[in-house]
Design an enzyme around this catalytic site. Structure first.
Site, PDB file in Angstrom:
ATOM      1  N   TRP A 118       0.815  -1.214   0.000  1.00 26.54           N
ATOM      2  CA  TRP A 118       0.000   0.000   0.000  1.00 26.54           C
ATOM      3  C   TRP A 118       0.853   1.271   0.000  1.00 26.54           C
ATOM      4  CZ3 TRP A 118       1.852   2.487   4.154  1.00 26.54           C
ATOM      5  CH2 TRP A 118       2.444   1.697   5.144  1.00 26.54           C
ATOM      6  N   ASN A 119       2.167   1.161   0.270  1.00 27.04           N
ATOM      7  CA  ASN A 119       2.919   2.407   0.518  1.00 27.04           C
ATOM      8  C   ASN A 119       3.230   3.205  -0.750  1.00 27.04           C
ATOM      9  OD1 ASN A 119       4.847   0.534  -0.284  1.00 27.04           O
ATOM     10  ND2 ASN A 119       6.401   1.259   1.146  1.00 27.04           N
ATOM     11  N   PRO A 127      -3.353  -5.841  -6.062  1.00 25.89           N
ATOM     12  CA  PRO A 127      -2.923  -4.712  -5.231  1.00 25.89           C
ATOM     13  C   PRO A 127      -3.292  -4.951  -3.768  1.00 25.89           C
ATOM     14  CG  PRO A 127      -4.955  -4.162  -6.390  1.00 25.89           C
ATOM     15  CD  PRO A 127      -4.571  -5.555  -6.837  1.00 25.89           C
ATOM     16  N   GLY A 140       7.075  -6.490  -0.257  1.00 29.19           N
ATOM     17  CA  GLY A 140       6.430  -6.573   1.058  1.00 29.19           C
ATOM     18  C   GLY A 140       7.402  -7.121   2.089  1.00 29.19           C
ATOM     19  N   SER A 141       6.854  -7.778   3.087  1.00 28.67           N
ATOM     20  CA  SER A 141       7.693  -8.180   4.220  1.00 28.67           C
ATOM     21  C   SER A 141       8.539  -9.410   3.891  1.00 28.67           C
ATOM     22  CB  SER A 141       6.817  -8.490   5.431  1.00 28.67           C
ATOM     23  OG  SER A 141       6.107  -9.689   5.191  1.00 28.67           O
ATOM     24  N   GLU A 179      11.125  -8.008  -3.319  1.00 32.33           N
ATOM     25  CA  GLU A 179      11.674  -6.771  -2.755  1.00 32.33           C
ATOM     26  C   GLU A 179      11.115  -6.706  -1.340  1.00 32.33           C
ATOM     27  OE1 GLU A 179      11.728  -3.360  -1.330  1.00 32.33           O
ATOM     28  OE2 GLU A 179      10.633  -2.557  -3.057  1.00 32.33           O
ATOM     29  N   LEU A 180      11.974  -7.058  -0.369  1.00 29.80           N
ATOM     30  CA  LEU A 180      11.491  -7.331   0.988  1.00 29.80           C
ATOM     31  C   LEU A 180      11.919  -6.236   1.977  1.00 29.80           C
ATOM     32  CD1 LEU A 180      12.151 -11.180   0.822  1.00 29.80           C
ATOM     33  CD2 LEU A 180      10.127  -9.890   0.124  1.00 29.80           C
ATOM     34  N   CYS A 206      10.451   1.069   2.262  1.00 25.51           N
ATOM     35  CA  CYS A 206      11.394  -0.021   2.574  1.00 25.51           C
ATOM     36  C   CYS A 206      12.821   0.487   2.661  1.00 25.51           C
ATOM     37  CB  CYS A 206      11.359  -1.092   1.484  1.00 25.51           C
ATOM     38  SG  CYS A 206       9.777  -1.840   1.333  1.00 25.51           S
ATOM     39  N   GLU A 260      12.608  -3.290  11.461  1.00 25.10           N
ATOM     40  CA  GLU A 260      12.219  -2.120  10.673  1.00 25.10           C
ATOM     41  C   GLU A 260      11.147  -1.328  11.448  1.00 25.10           C
ATOM     42  OE1 GLU A 260      10.487  -3.418   6.977  1.00 25.10           O
ATOM     43  OE2 GLU A 260      11.428  -1.787   5.874  1.00 25.10           O
TER      44      GLU A 260
HETATM   45  C1  SIN Z   1       9.518   0.789  -1.267  1.00 23.36           C
HETATM   46  O1  SIN Z   1       9.283   1.293  -0.196  1.00 23.36           O
HETATM   47  O2  SIN Z   1       9.439  -0.427  -1.434  1.00 23.36           O
HETATM   48  C2  SIN Z   1       9.877   1.598  -2.487  1.00 23.36           C
HETATM   49  C3  SIN Z   1      10.523   2.863  -2.185  1.00 23.36           C
HETATM   50  C4  SIN Z   1      11.058   3.547  -3.407  1.00 23.36           C
HETATM   51  O3  SIN Z   1      10.853   3.112  -4.552  1.00 23.36           O
HETATM   52  O4  SIN Z   1      11.736   4.544  -3.226  1.00 23.36           O
END
Ligand code: SIN
Length: 482
Positions: free
Chosen positions: A155-156, A180, A233-234, A255-256, A289, A386
């Site tokens: 969601w971010n 999504p 995600g996580s 992409e964790l 992330c 995190e």
């Molecule tokens: C993310 O938080 O996974 C992506 C951040 C970014 O693309 O800068």
């Protein structure tokens, strides 16, 4: 209903095989700044995930047999449409996840940039010829689309995390099914509407909405028609998806989580480091992330840095993201906010001191003051976890070797940052940090042109850059005897 210029962008049905599909089961979408419902979105599960996969599978040949230029032109139209509808898309993002509107506009531009980049890259999928090992042999390497690709996104960044996956997939000639986050489906559905307007054929890009992430995820993993799964995600969920995909031997991009160190050496430009940290820590209210999680400041400048940072952070304005002057929006939900509170309470009990912030703004709202704390020790929770919120802990260190060891003492390896003006130190530290990405004298590293991704428990594969396209291509080696 949101007040959009282009009302067509407000979609609440899933988008499968070029059709909008409604359901009597719905998931409410709540604005985290106001706690108001903004939509009820179709809530589907495995059966519709399968329909999306079937549609993508069926349209695969037609899409991959288009010329690269044809795919490029459709993608470029999509890119232009995103920019033309930037304000509406930004309003949707802010309404469904709370990001300040200025950042939401930036996300649309960032998200669109992946579509443009991969549209251009579509025309540069070059194979190779290799000198043969025998006089009659000619060796050729072809790059071909992997097939149906699926995504599970957070969601971010409700637009950019999807375009970073779907754009290379479509450019490569793959078809796509997106799931999504149930918290932010409206941005994804608006993307699908614009994709349809751009001429993406039915079945090539499908959006399956549904709250049952585990069931849809399991279907993506087990279904043999899905040849590629890309997840952001996580680490916990990423490793589960990896296990679930073992049987179908699926290609994965993961992409964790991260736990980014942000190091400020004595010789750094302090003003620049403070500005960089404001971005690396407080962008998206601390919910990225790649956010700085552990801030290491060398003892000679620790007090000066802490003072300047405290002044800068106390000037950040917290509020509803629709207000143009807001810097820090709400956190996404109660769980996100309570994680920040737990980490802060733990740190205070172990001796940390609050320089600014430190409070939830109201018990019935999701706003947390941007916070700086000092007197940090390595036994505090955020050393190994995190935060995903606006809490900046300042650790003090003495030597380069000490801080490199501390920075690397984590299972994560996504982003890292450091500030120094000494070229030999810059080179040495850059090499020694065990991270997929290193920002040197900058707090903003994300860009379409660069390979985004991590090592260790932060994941597999890269997104963006020409490497991002390879994730959706397979090599075929041909040995030709003449
Ligand atoms: C993310 O938080 O996974 C992506 C951040 C970014 O693309 O800068």
């Amino acid at each position: 209903m949101l007040n959009l210029n282009n009302k067509n962008l407000f979609k609440t049905d899933a988008y499968i095989d070029g059709k909008w599909i409604s359901s009597t089961n719905v998931t409410p979408v709540i604005n985290p700044a106001t706690n108001q419902k903004i939509a009820d979105v179709a809530d589907f599960s495995v059966e519709h995930a399968r329909l999306g996969i079937d549609a993508a599978y069926k349209s695969q040949d037609n899409w991959k047999n288009k010329t690269a230029l044809e795919r490029c032109e459709i993608l470029l139209k999509w890119y232009v449409l995103l920019l033309e509808n930037r304000e509406d898309l930004a309003q949707i993002i802010t309404a469904e996840m709370g990001k300040p509107i200025v950042e939401a506009r930036g996300e649309v531009t960032y998200g669109a940039s992946f579509i443009r980049w991969f549209a251009e890259e579509a025309r540069r999928v070059y194979g190779e010829t290799i000198p043969g090992h025998m006089p009659d042999k000619r060796l050729i390497v072809l790059k071909q689309p992997i097939g149906v690709a699926a995504s599970i996104t957070p969601w971010n960044f409700p637009i950019a995390m999807i375009t970073r996956k779907v754009a290379p997939a479509l450019a490569a000639g793959c078809t796509f099914v997106a799931r999504p986050s149930e918290l932010t489906p409206l941005s994804a559905l608006a993307l699908a509407e614009l994709g349809e307007q751009a001429g993406i054929p039915a079945g090539v890009f499908n959006v399956v909405t549904g709250a049952d992430a585990a069931a849809i995820g399991l279907e993506f993993c087990k279904n043999k028609m899905v040849r590629k799964l890309s997840f952001t995600g996580s680490t916990r969920v990423g490793s589960l998806l990896m296990a679930q995909s073992a049987e179908s031997v699926k290609k994965l991009s993961l992409e964790l989580g991260g736990n980014a160190p942000f190091i400020v050496f004595d010789d750094a430009d302090i003003e620049k480091a403070v500005d960089g940290l404001l971005i690396a820590k407080f962008r998206n209210s601390g919910q990225t992330c790649v956010c700085a999680n552990r801030i290491y400041v060398q003892d000679g400048i620790y007090d000066a840095f802490a003072e300047k940072l405290t002044v800068a952070v106390s000037n950040l304005k917290t509020g509803d993201g629709v207000d143009e002057s807001t810097h820090i929006g709400p956190l996404i939900n109660e769980a996100g906010l309570s994680k920040v509170e737990t980490q802060l309470t733990d740190a205070l009990a172990k001796g940390a001191k609050v320089k600014t912030g430190g409070e939830r703004i109201a018990p019935d709202q999701l706003f947390f003051q941007p916070t700086v704390i000092t007197d940090i020790s390595n036994d505090m929770l955020f050393t190994h976890e995190e935060t995903f919120g606006p809490l900046a802990p300042l650790y003090k260190f003495k030597t380069d070797d000490e801080v490199i060891a501390l920075a690397n003492d984590t299972d994560f390896g996504l982003a890292s940052y450091f500030y120094s003006k000494d070229l030999s130190r810059v080179w040495k530290v850059m090499e020694q940090l065990e991270y997929g990405m290193v920002g040197v004298n900058t707090g903003l590293i994300s860009s379409t042109e660069a390979p985004f991704g991590g090592i260790k428990h932060s994941g597999l594969g890269r997104e963006g850059s020409h490497f991002g396209l390879e994730e959706y291509l397979e090599l075929k080696y041909v040995c030709l005897s003449v």
